[in-house]
Design a protein around this motif. Structure first.
Motif, mmCIF file in Angstrom:
data_model
loop_
_atom_site.group_PDB
_atom_site.id
_atom_site.type_symbol
_atom_site.label_atom_id
_atom_site.label_comp_id
_atom_site.label_asym_id
_atom_site.label_seq_id
_atom_site.Cartn_x
_atom_site.Cartn_y
_atom_site.Cartn_z
ATOM 1 N N LEU A 179 0.937 5.457 -11.888
ATOM 2 C CA LEU A 179 2.219 5.058 -11.264
ATOM 3 C C LEU A 179 2.529 6.432 -10.679
ATOM 4 O O LEU A 179 3.157 6.285 -9.349
ATOM 5 C CB LEU A 179 3.199 4.565 -12.316
ATOM 6 N N ALA A 180 2.427 7.463 -11.215
ATOM 7 C CA ALA A 180 3.206 8.633 -10.770
ATOM 8 C C ALA A 180 2.478 9.328 -9.565
ATOM 9 O O ALA A 180 2.891 9.645 -8.552
ATOM 10 C CB ALA A 180 3.029 9.899 -12.000
ATOM 11 N N ARG A 181 1.145 8.742 -9.519
ATOM 12 C CA ARG A 181 0.216 9.080 -8.211
ATOM 13 C C ARG A 181 0.696 8.377 -7.028
ATOM 14 O O ARG A 181 0.427 8.501 -6.055
ATOM 15 C CB ARG A 181 -1.498 8.836 -8.498
ATOM 16 N N TRP A 182 1.308 6.983 -7.384
ATOM 17 C CA TRP A 182 1.703 6.229 -6.173
ATOM 18 C C TRP A 182 3.186 6.612 -5.444
ATOM 19 O O TRP A 182 3.606 6.005 -4.594
ATOM 20 C CB TRP A 182 2.040 4.680 -6.685
ATOM 21 N N VAL A 183 3.809 7.703 -6.263
ATOM 22 C CA VAL A 183 5.092 8.202 -5.773
ATOM 23 C C VAL A 183 5.214 8.443 -4.488
ATOM 24 O O VAL A 183 6.122 8.192 -3.671
ATOM 25 C CB VAL A 183 5.724 9.201 -6.888
ATOM 26 N N PRO A 184 4.117 9.368 -4.133
ATOM 27 C CA PRO A 184 4.125 9.854 -2.762
ATOM 28 C C PRO A 184 4.132 8.723 -1.763
ATOM 29 O O PRO A 184 4.976 8.674 -0.396
ATOM 30 C CB PRO A 184 2.932 10.659 -2.521
ATOM 31 N N PHE A 185 3.510 7.632 -1.835
ATOM 32 C CA PHE A 185 3.502 6.297 -0.957
ATOM 33 C C PHE A 185 4.893 5.857 -1.007
ATOM 34 O O PHE A 185 5.528 5.448 0.224
ATOM 35 C CB PHE A 185 2.517 5.400 -1.247
ATOM 36 N N ALA A 186 5.674 5.676 -2.002
ATOM 37 C CA ALA A 186 6.933 5.005 -2.168
ATOM 38 C C ALA A 186 7.944 5.852 -1.264
ATOM 39 O O ALA A 186 8.888 5.369 -0.554
ATOM 40 C CB ALA A 186 7.365 4.934 -3.507
ATOM 41 N N ALA A 187 7.800 7.405 -1.221
ATOM 42 C CA ALA A 187 8.514 8.084 -0.631
ATOM 43 C C ALA A 187 8.342 7.993 0.860
ATOM 44 O O ALA A 187 9.214 7.979 1.602
ATOM 45 C CB ALA A 187 8.383 9.608 -0.907
ATOM 46 N N VAL A 188 7.088 8.160 1.245
ATOM 47 C CA VAL A 188 6.898 7.951 2.574
ATOM 48 C C VAL A 188 7.386 6.758 3.227
ATOM 49 O O VAL A 188 7.746 6.658 4.211
ATOM 50 C CB VAL A 188 5.248 8.081 2.841
ATOM 51 N N ALA A 189 7.034 5.447 2.478
ATOM 52 C CA ALA A 189 7.607 4.434 3.052
ATOM 53 C C ALA A 189 8.967 4.321 3.163
ATOM 54 O O ALA A 189 9.529 3.881 4.293
ATOM 55 C CB ALA A 189 7.127 3.257 2.121
ATOM 56 N N ALA A 190 9.687 4.663 2.316
ATOM 57 C CA ALA A 190 11.090 4.876 2.325
ATOM 58 C C ALA A 190 11.972 5.752 3.431
ATOM 59 O O ALA A 190 12.802 5.379 4.185
ATOM 60 C CB ALA A 190 11.845 5.382 0.920
ATOM 61 N N ALA A 191 11.066 6.720 3.563
ATOM 62 C CA ALA A 191 11.561 7.876 4.587
ATOM 63 C C ALA A 191 11.228 7.081 5.777
ATOM 64 O O ALA A 191 12.203 7.268 6.798
ATOM 65 C CB ALA A 191 10.700 9.035 4.473
ATOM 66 N N ASN A 192 10.145 6.359 6.329
ATOM 67 C CA ASN A 192 9.933 5.742 7.529
ATOM 68 C C ASN A 192 10.966 4.648 7.788
ATOM 69 O O ASN A 192 11.193 4.767 9.143
ATOM 70 C CB ASN A 192 8.406 5.148 7.410
ATOM 71 N N CYS A 193 11.368 3.941 6.721
ATOM 72 C CA CYS A 193 12.354 2.935 7.205
ATOM 73 C C CYS A 193 13.757 3.686 7.595
ATOM 74 O O CYS A 193 14.781 3.187 8.222
ATOM 75 C CB CYS A 193 12.632 2.272 5.813
ATOM 76 N N VAL A 233 7.965 0.783 12.524
ATOM 77 C CA VAL A 233 8.185 1.223 11.138
ATOM 78 C C VAL A 233 7.042 0.606 10.132
ATOM 79 O O VAL A 233 6.460 1.061 9.394
ATOM 80 C CB VAL A 233 9.553 0.556 10.515
ATOM 81 N N LEU A 234 6.709 -0.810 10.417
ATOM 82 C CA LEU A 234 5.726 -1.438 9.607
ATOM 83 C C LEU A 234 4.477 -0.935 9.969
ATOM 84 O O LEU A 234 3.614 -0.825 8.986
ATOM 85 C CB LEU A 234 5.887 -2.952 10.010
ATOM 86 N N SER A 235 3.984 -0.637 11.151
ATOM 87 C CA SER A 235 2.857 0.071 11.735
ATOM 88 C C SER A 235 2.487 1.367 10.882
ATOM 89 O O SER A 235 1.480 1.720 10.220
ATOM 90 C CB SER A 235 2.709 0.183 13.153
ATOM 91 N N ARG A 236 3.662 2.230 10.590
ATOM 92 C CA ARG A 236 3.553 3.570 10.255
ATOM 93 C C ARG A 236 3.253 3.490 8.695
ATOM 94 O O ARG A 236 2.530 4.006 8.126
ATOM 95 C CB ARG A 236 4.719 4.185 10.312
ATOM 96 N N ILE A 237 4.073 2.495 8.118
ATOM 97 C CA ILE A 237 3.757 2.267 6.408
ATOM 98 C C ILE A 237 2.398 1.682 6.185
ATOM 99 O O ILE A 237 1.865 2.257 5.448
ATOM 100 C CB ILE A 237 4.787 1.313 6.094
ATOM 101 N N THR A 238 1.826 0.865 7.266
ATOM 102 C CA THR A 238 0.483 0.389 6.961
ATOM 103 C C THR A 238 -0.516 1.265 7.222
ATOM 104 O O THR A 238 -1.537 1.398 6.508
ATOM 105 C CB THR A 238 0.340 -0.835 8.172
#
Length: 326
Positions: A179-193, A233-238
């Protein structure tokens, strides 16, 4: 130098897509061509020659002896380095062809250095700085944005990324390691939004130019801007998702092996290479999710614009078209 393989066929249109842009596969082939990271290494002079050749071809002035292969390669270079709206040369960091080399280095480091708060803060800041360049470079150029608005967008998106990353980093201290390893993706997705809409706020405020099927301007639409930006936004998260979700699973499994524990110093470079492998396919695939020339039904436009178009053209314009950006 360009290879002279075949003469230019009659009726050749350099702006006609080589592949059907109404299908995902056609768009994927197009973006595999345009986002080719090798074009980053092409000298500036060659890019300028490609632009001159494309513009000459558009004006019907094809240099004698030019081959179709030569013109298509010039168009590839032009599409990779020049903005589709303004025709201006884009900064190299913001080009989609730089997404693989730039993205693999930053993604690899975000995934490697996720354990401490200072490392999380630094690499999220680097990533948002990179994203700001990309978002500004690939905006709809018909909607200018001031330096103050760029600054506000940058600070807001970086703050959102850091708040998400640091908050989740602290929250997952007691959680399973994956779960800790997935934190960077959550941050990237939030920032893209946050980053993309903020960087392109002028499009939402003032609308973007919409045209009919034959590129005749019809007016400006805020709803068109919202649709285009939401798709980006959806494209960048994908684009980021497979590498940042699957790669942590791979690394967690690999790190259990004794040989991997002996070569910890190589974990970072390994994650960069694996990130590059994901991005090599995901950059064009994510760009291809939606047509670059986006459409919106007349019925979905603002009432004033819809009435204006109907008054002038009757029912001859069922859809309007616009460049959604990347």
């Amino acid at each position: 130098t360009y290879a002279k393989m075949a003469t230019v066929s009659l009726g050749f249109n350099i702006d006609s897509p080589r592949w059907d842009q109404s299908t995902f596969v056609g768009r994927l082939k197009h973006f595999l061509n345009v986002t080719d990271p090798r074009t980053v290494l092409v000298p500036e002079e060659e890019l300028d020659r490609a632009k001159a050749l494309v513009e000459g071809c558009r004006a019907g002035l094809v240099p004698p002896g030019s081959s179709q292969e030569q013109l298509l390669y010039a168009k590839k270079l032009y599409d990779s380095a020049f903005h589709p709206d303004s025709g201006e040369k884009m900064n190299i960091i913001g080009r989609m062809s730089f997404q693989v080399p730039g993205g693999m280095a930053i993604t690899g480091c975000m995934l490697q250095f996720y354990r401490t708060v200072p490392a999380v803060v630094f690499w999220q800041w680097v990533n948002q700085s990179f994203n700001a360049f990309v978002n500004y470079t690939n905006r709809n150029a018909a909607s200018p944005i001031s330096l103050r608005q760029i600054g506000v967008a940058y600070v807001t998106a970086t703050s959102a990324a850091l708040a998400t990353a640091v908050g989740l980093n602290l929250y997952t201290k007691q959680a399973p390691p994956l779960l800790a390893r997935w934190v960077p993706f959550a941050a990237v997705a939030a920032a893209n939004c946050v980053n993309i809409p903020m960087m392109r706020q002028q499009e939402i405020i003032n609308g973007i130019t919409v045209t009919d099927e034959n590129n005749n301007e019809l007016g400006r639409s805020r709803r068109a801007a919202v649709k285009g930006i939401a798709q980006v936004v959806l494209s960048r998260i994908t684009m980021a998702a497979p590498g940042m979700i699957i790669l942590p699973i791979i690394m967690e499994r690999l790190e259990k092996f004794t040989f991997m524990q002996r070569i910890r110093v190589l974990h970072g470079p390994l994650q960069m290479l694996l990130s590059g492998g994901f991005l090599l396919f995901m950059v064009p695939a994510a760009c291809a999710l939606f047509p670059q020339r986006c459409s919106l039904a007349l019925a979905d436009l603002e009432v004033e614009l819809r009435d204006s178009i109907t008054a002038k053209h009757g029912d001859k314009v069922p859809y309007v078209y616009f460049n959604k950006g990347l």
